[in-house]
Design a protein around this motif. Structure first.
Motif, PDB file in Angstrom:
ATOM      1  N   THR A 274     -11.519  -4.513  -6.754  1.00  0.00           N
ATOM      2  CA  THR A 274     -10.942  -4.861  -5.541  1.00  0.00           C
ATOM      3  C   THR A 274     -11.017  -6.133  -4.849  1.00  0.00           C
ATOM      4  OG1 THR A 274     -11.293  -2.656  -4.802  1.00  0.00           O
ATOM      5  CG2 THR A 274     -10.477  -3.964  -3.157  1.00  0.00           C
ATOM      6  N   LYS A 283      -2.532  -8.636  -0.023  1.00  0.00           N
ATOM      7  CA  LYS A 283      -3.117  -7.432   0.331  1.00  0.00           C
ATOM      8  C   LYS A 283      -2.595  -6.281   0.162  1.00  0.00           C
ATOM      9  CE  LYS A 283      -6.763 -10.179   3.095  1.00  0.00           C
ATOM     10  NZ  LYS A 283      -7.050 -10.488   4.242  1.00  0.00           N
ATOM     11  N   ARG A 284      -1.388  -6.255   0.631  1.00  0.00           N
ATOM     12  CA  ARG A 284      -0.318  -5.265   0.878  1.00  0.00           C
ATOM     13  C   ARG A 284      -0.319  -4.492  -0.666  1.00  0.00           C
ATOM     14  NH1 ARG A 284       5.565  -5.278   3.770  1.00  0.00           N
ATOM     15  NH2 ARG A 284       6.029  -2.931   3.815  1.00  0.00           N
ATOM     16  N   LEU A 287      -3.408  -2.663  -1.798  1.00  0.00           N
ATOM     17  CA  LEU A 287      -3.496  -1.464  -0.852  1.00  0.00           C
ATOM     18  C   LEU A 287      -2.615  -0.277  -1.604  1.00  0.00           C
ATOM     19  CD1 LEU A 287      -4.731   0.042   1.790  1.00  0.00           C
ATOM     20  CD2 LEU A 287      -2.596  -1.055   2.881  1.00  0.00           C
ATOM     21  N   SER A 290      -4.167   0.551  -4.858  1.00  0.00           N
ATOM     22  CA  SER A 290      -5.491   1.349  -4.517  1.00  0.00           C
ATOM     23  C   SER A 290      -5.043   2.810  -4.206  1.00  0.00           C
ATOM     24  CB  SER A 290      -6.173   0.793  -3.364  1.00  0.00           C
ATOM     25  OG  SER A 290      -6.672  -0.582  -3.741  1.00  0.00           O
ATOM     26  N   VAL A 291      -4.038   3.054  -3.203  1.00  0.00           N
ATOM     27  CA  VAL A 291      -3.503   4.214  -2.865  1.00  0.00           C
ATOM     28  C   VAL A 291      -2.897   5.226  -4.217  1.00  0.00           C
ATOM     29  CG1 VAL A 291      -1.883   5.682  -1.593  1.00  0.00           C
ATOM     30  CG2 VAL A 291      -2.970   3.684  -0.438  1.00  0.00           C
TER      31      VAL A 291
END
Length: 312
Positions: A274, A283-284, A287, A290-291
């Protein structure tokens, strides 16, 4: 008890870790990025299957893949191919398959389901990225190119300086690829060895000091066991060449679906990867990725728990 479990995990793990870093170093030194770029199909719809095959052919763990993919993206590799490569590569390569077989030779269902879920999740994530992510999510679009140009210029300046200093060394200053490979393998082995050691210590400590009844209660409940093992994989950040041996030590306590979630989620996303992803992508996007990884792995492990592992 603690020492016995720890030594058992380490003795099974370290040979595959060593094999993995040697192969990774060989690939880095003797397989060029230009060769990989030439193999990328022009048809975007063939890109995802190509990335799956690429992940199988290049036995590099997630720590080595992210810097490689960053360079390839800066040179024009499509984003969705790079993401599939990052997600699937650490699981479906020959070294990890061999390690998984060694750890679960009496459980071929876990071996097949690990590879199958990884391929299915990679295919789904790649298609979502292809259809819905249109912008460039790289954190610094020019950083990779600047670094390459800077290192190339520094290398030329150093070479010219060496030539002017001693013209007779013009043919003797070329780096020895074999020595470079050995040095890279040694550095990577000790770097990854820290995580393997930490993961082995935590695993042995959990099995030794945490009451077995608590582990059984967590491990046999479908939802809680999957959540626990996915979180455990994220925190451990253990190399994919070694995680099968950690998972096998929980085989008598945790359900097959939770072991599968551990084996697939950890190589796709953990704490250290990460941080590496956030150094490359915005970062968006990290994220979002990751989701996607969490949902696909959790849903896949849950479905296989009901369909493929009916006894659990």
């Amino acid at each position: 008890m603690f020492k016995t479990i720890l030594l058992g995990i380490l003795l099974e793990t370290l040979p595959f870790l060593l094999l993995g870093v040697i192969v990774s170093s060989l690939m880095q030194q003797f397989v060029s990025e230009r060769f990989i770029r030439k193999c990328i199909p022009r048809n975007p719809l063939l890109g995802v299957p190509f990335a799956l095959v690429l992940g199988f052919l290049f036995p590099v763990c997630e720590c080595g893949l992210i810097p490689i993919v960053r360079r390839l993206l800066a040179k024009g590799m499509p984003l969705y191919i790079g993401i599939v490569f990052i997600v699937v590569g650490p699981i479906v390569n020959p070294v990890v398959i061999a390690a998984t077989y060694t750890a679960f030779r009496s459980r071929p269902d876990l071996i097949y389901s690990r590879m199958g879920l990884a391929l299915a999740a990679g295919l789904l994530i790649g298609l979502i990225i292809y259809f819905f992510v249109k912008g460039n999510p790289l954190k610094n679009k020019q950083s990779a190119a600047d670094e390459r140009q800077h290192s190339h210029s520094c290398g030329l300046e150093k070479e010219h300086a060496d030539i002017h200093a001693n013209p007779h060394t013009i043919h003797t200053n070329k780096p020895n690829k074999l020595l470079t490979m050995v040095d890279h393998a040694g550095n990577e082995f000790f770097d990854m060895g820290k995580y393997v050691m930490l993961g082995s210590i935590l695993t042995a400590a959990i099995q030794t000091f945490l009451p077995r009844t608590n582990l059984v209660d967590i491990g046999q409940a479908e939802f809680s066991s999957i959540f626990f093992m996915m979180g455990f994989a994220y925190i451990l950040s253990i190399c994919s060449t070694s995680d099968a041996f950690v998972a096998s030590s929980f085989a008598s306590i945790f359900s097959s679906s939770s072991l599968l979630a551990f084996l697939v989620f950890g190589p796709m996303l953990d704490f250290k990867s990460t941080l590496m992803l956030m150094s490359v992508f915005k970062k968006r996007f990290v994220l979002l990725l990751s989701v996607l990884i969490f949902i696909t792995v959790f849903a896949g492990a849950l479905l296989l728990g009901y369909w493929y592992f009916p006894s659990n």
